[in-house]
Design an enzyme around this catalytic site. Structure first.
Site, PDB file in Angstrom:
ATOM      1  N   LYS A   7     -24.690   6.456   7.924  1.00 13.23           N
ATOM      2  CA  LYS A   7     -24.067   5.380   8.677  1.00 13.23           C
ATOM      3  C   LYS A   7     -24.143   5.637  10.179  1.00 13.23           C
ATOM      4  O   LYS A   7     -24.011   4.734  10.992  1.00 13.23           O
ATOM      5  CB  LYS A   7     -22.580   5.269   8.297  1.00 13.23           C
ATOM      6  CG  LYS A   7     -22.331   5.055   6.833  1.00 13.23           C
ATOM      7  CD  LYS A   7     -20.787   5.116   6.579  1.00 13.23           C
ATOM      8  CE  LYS A   7     -20.487   5.194   5.110  1.00 13.23           C
ATOM      9  NZ  LYS A   7     -19.047   5.400   4.860  1.00 13.23           N
ATOM     10  N   GLY A   8     -24.330   6.903  10.548  1.00 15.69           N
ATOM     11  CA  GLY A   8     -24.162   7.303  11.936  1.00 15.69           C
ATOM     12  C   GLY A   8     -25.045   6.583  12.942  1.00 15.69           C
ATOM     13  O   GLY A   8     -24.665   6.409  14.098  1.00 15.69           O
ATOM     14  N   GLU A  63     -32.358   7.798  14.572  1.00 17.42           N
ATOM     15  CA  GLU A  63     -31.290   8.739  14.211  1.00 17.42           C
ATOM     16  C   GLU A  63     -30.275   8.848  15.342  1.00 17.42           C
ATOM     17  O   GLU A  63     -30.623   8.712  16.524  1.00 17.42           O
ATOM     18  CB  GLU A  63     -31.884  10.127  13.930  1.00 17.42           C
ATOM     19  CG  GLU A  63     -32.012  10.460  12.458  1.00 17.42           C
ATOM     20  CD  GLU A  63     -30.677  10.634  11.727  1.00 17.42           C
ATOM     21  OE1 GLU A  63     -29.636  10.126  12.196  1.00 17.42           O
ATOM     22  OE2 GLU A  63     -30.678  11.279  10.682  1.00 17.42           O
ATOM     23  N   ASP A  64     -29.035   9.097  14.976  1.00 21.37           N
ATOM     24  CA  ASP A  64     -28.006   9.329  15.983  1.00 21.37           C
ATOM     25  C   ASP A  64     -28.049  10.771  16.478  1.00 21.37           C
ATOM     26  O   ASP A  64     -27.970  11.026  17.669  1.00 21.37           O
ATOM     27  CB  ASP A  64     -26.616   8.988  15.433  1.00 21.37           C
ATOM     28  CG  ASP A  64     -26.362   9.598  14.061  1.00 21.37           C
ATOM     29  OD1 ASP A  64     -27.333  10.030  13.408  1.00 21.37           O
ATOM     30  OD2 ASP A  64     -25.200   9.648  13.637  1.00 21.37           O
ATOM     31  N   ASP A  67     -29.271  17.821  13.988  1.00 22.87           N
ATOM     32  CA  ASP A  67     -28.501  19.071  14.029  1.00 22.87           C
ATOM     33  C   ASP A  67     -29.379  20.141  13.377  1.00 22.87           C
ATOM     34  O   ASP A  67     -30.231  20.741  14.038  1.00 22.87           O
ATOM     35  CB  ASP A  67     -27.187  18.820  13.271  1.00 22.87           C
ATOM     36  CG  ASP A  67     -26.167  19.927  13.408  1.00 22.87           C
ATOM     37  OD1 ASP A  67     -26.468  21.040  12.957  1.00 22.87           O
ATOM     38  OD2 ASP A  67     -25.075  19.692  13.942  1.00 22.87           O
ATOM     39  N   LYS A  95     -29.180  18.691  18.923  1.00 21.65           N
ATOM     40  CA  LYS A  95     -28.387  19.906  19.108  1.00 21.65           C
ATOM     41  C   LYS A  95     -29.321  21.098  18.858  1.00 21.65           C
ATOM     42  O   LYS A  95     -29.367  21.643  17.752  1.00 21.65           O
ATOM     43  CB  LYS A  95     -27.257  19.899  18.080  1.00 21.65           C
ATOM     44  CG  LYS A  95     -25.934  20.398  18.595  1.00 21.65           C
ATOM     45  CD  LYS A  95     -24.964  20.549  17.454  1.00 21.65           C
ATOM     46  CE  LYS A  95     -24.173  19.310  17.167  1.00 21.65           C
ATOM     47  NZ  LYS A  95     -23.142  19.537  16.128  1.00 21.65           N
ATOM     48  N   PHE A 116     -19.138  19.878  17.839  1.00 20.60           N
ATOM     49  CA  PHE A 116     -19.153  18.728  16.933  1.00 20.60           C
ATOM     50  C   PHE A 116     -18.770  17.481  17.703  1.00 20.60           C
ATOM     51  O   PHE A 116     -17.678  17.394  18.254  1.00 20.60           O
ATOM     52  CB  PHE A 116     -18.216  18.959  15.750  1.00 20.60           C
ATOM     53  CG  PHE A 116     -18.547  18.084  14.584  1.00 20.60           C
ATOM     54  CD1 PHE A 116     -19.623  18.382  13.759  1.00 20.60           C
ATOM     55  CD2 PHE A 116     -17.807  16.939  14.330  1.00 20.60           C
ATOM     56  CE1 PHE A 116     -19.957  17.559  12.687  1.00 20.60           C
ATOM     57  CE2 PHE A 116     -18.126  16.111  13.258  1.00 20.60           C
ATOM     58  CZ  PHE A 116     -19.200  16.422  12.438  1.00 20.60           C
ATOM     59  N   VAL A 117     -19.696  16.528  17.722  1.00 24.12           N
ATOM     60  CA  VAL A 117     -19.470  15.316  18.519  1.00 24.12           C
ATOM     61  C   VAL A 117     -19.177  14.124  17.609  1.00 24.12           C
ATOM     62  O   VAL A 117     -19.674  14.048  16.483  1.00 24.12           O
ATOM     63  CB  VAL A 117     -20.666  15.009  19.448  1.00 24.12           C
ATOM     64  CG1 VAL A 117     -20.807  16.077  20.518  1.00 24.12           C
ATOM     65  CG2 VAL A 117     -21.966  14.889  18.665  1.00 24.12           C
ATOM     66  N   ASP A 123     -19.241  10.357  12.953  1.00 29.31           N
ATOM     67  CA  ASP A 123     -17.901  10.522  12.384  1.00 29.31           C
ATOM     68  C   ASP A 123     -17.521  11.981  12.197  1.00 29.31           C
ATOM     69  O   ASP A 123     -18.362  12.870  12.196  1.00 29.31           O
ATOM     70  CB  ASP A 123     -17.847   9.882  10.992  1.00 29.31           C
ATOM     71  CG  ASP A 123     -18.578  10.722   9.940  1.00 29.31           C
ATOM     72  OD1 ASP A 123     -19.721  11.132  10.210  1.00 29.31           O
ATOM     73  OD2 ASP A 123     -17.993  10.985   8.875  1.00 29.31           O
ATOM     74  N   ARG A 129     -15.840   6.815  14.158  1.00 29.00           N
ATOM     75  CA  ARG A 129     -17.133   6.158  14.342  1.00 29.00           C
ATOM     76  C   ARG A 129     -17.050   5.037  15.368  1.00 29.00           C
ATOM     77  O   ARG A 129     -18.016   4.718  16.042  1.00 29.00           O
ATOM     78  CB  ARG A 129     -17.619   5.546  13.024  1.00 29.00           C
ATOM     79  CG  ARG A 129     -18.062   6.537  11.981  1.00 29.00           C
ATOM     80  CD  ARG A 129     -18.842   5.797  10.884  1.00 29.00           C
ATOM     81  NE  ARG A 129     -18.964   6.578   9.660  1.00 29.00           N
ATOM     82  CZ  ARG A 129     -19.891   7.504   9.446  1.00 29.00           C
ATOM     83  NH1 ARG A 129     -20.771   7.781  10.389  1.00 29.00           N
ATOM     84  NH2 ARG A 129     -19.949   8.145   8.309  1.00 29.00           N
TER      85      ARG A 129
END
Ligand SMILES: O=P(O)(O)OC[C@H]1O[C@H](OP(=O)(O)OP(=O)(O)O)[C@H](O)[C@@H]1O
Ligand SMILES: Nc1nc2[nH]cnc2c(=O)[nH]1
Length: 147
Positions: A7-8, A63-64, A67, A95, A116-117, A123, A129
């Site tokens: 969902k990001g 993509e958001d 990682d 990241k 962690f963002v 989320d 979100r």
């Protein structure tokens, strides 16, 4: 066509697609490797698949955040396996400190530190979100004392 990984990436897809001056179809794929934690399990599960056959299509994955890179690596391989003519990547955030697998990213946004963002689609355990900007989550939240 644009393929957003839900969902990001939903906010990123909206912002990117509205900034584009060429016509682009959009589709969504919902994947998860995080469950309710803050680090990747490395095991990707498909929660909801694309509604489009990508065979012969030029695909830009939206993509958001990257990682570990597991989600993107899996997605690129999967879309190529399905016969996409080309598969490129747009990633709003990266990241680098946590990368486990390298995936070529054609269009890069910003690098973020190893924190962690949340916000702008990202989320923590389905929260935050809808923040309209991106923020670092205080470790107290995912370490338990504020949940
Ligand atoms: O590079 P990785 O370590 O694989 O992490 C990146 C992925 O993690 C997040 O998704 P998540 O699995 O939390 O699902 P969500 O988008 O529904 O929040 C994010 O949206 C990326 O898709
Ligand atoms: N919300 C959120 N999801 C992630 N998935 C991988 N890294 C992150 C992160 O820093 N924040």
């Amino acid at each position: 066509m644009l393929v957003a990984v839900l969902k990001g990436a939903v906010n990123t897809l909206v912002a990117l697609s509205q900034a584009m001056t060429i016509d682009a179809q959009i589709d969504f794929m919902s994947l998860s490797s995080y469950g309710s934690g803050s680090s990747s399990s490395g095991r990707i599960t498909v929660r909801q698949d694309l509604s489009t056959d990508v065979k012969g299509r030029n695909v830009l994955i939206v993509e958001d955040i990257i990682d570990s890179g597991y989600t993107l690596d899996w997605t690129v391989r999967e879309l190529k396996r399905r016969g996409a003519a080309s598969v490129e990547v747009f990633a709003l955030l990266e990241k680098p400190a946590r990368r486990k697998v390298e995936v070529p990213v054609k269009y890069k946004g910003f690098e973020v530190p190893d924190e962690f963002v949340v916000g702008f689609g990202l989320d923590y355990d389905e929260r935050f979100r809808n923040l309209d900007s991106i923020a670092v989550l205080k470790p107290e939240v995912y370490e338990g004392s504020l949940v």
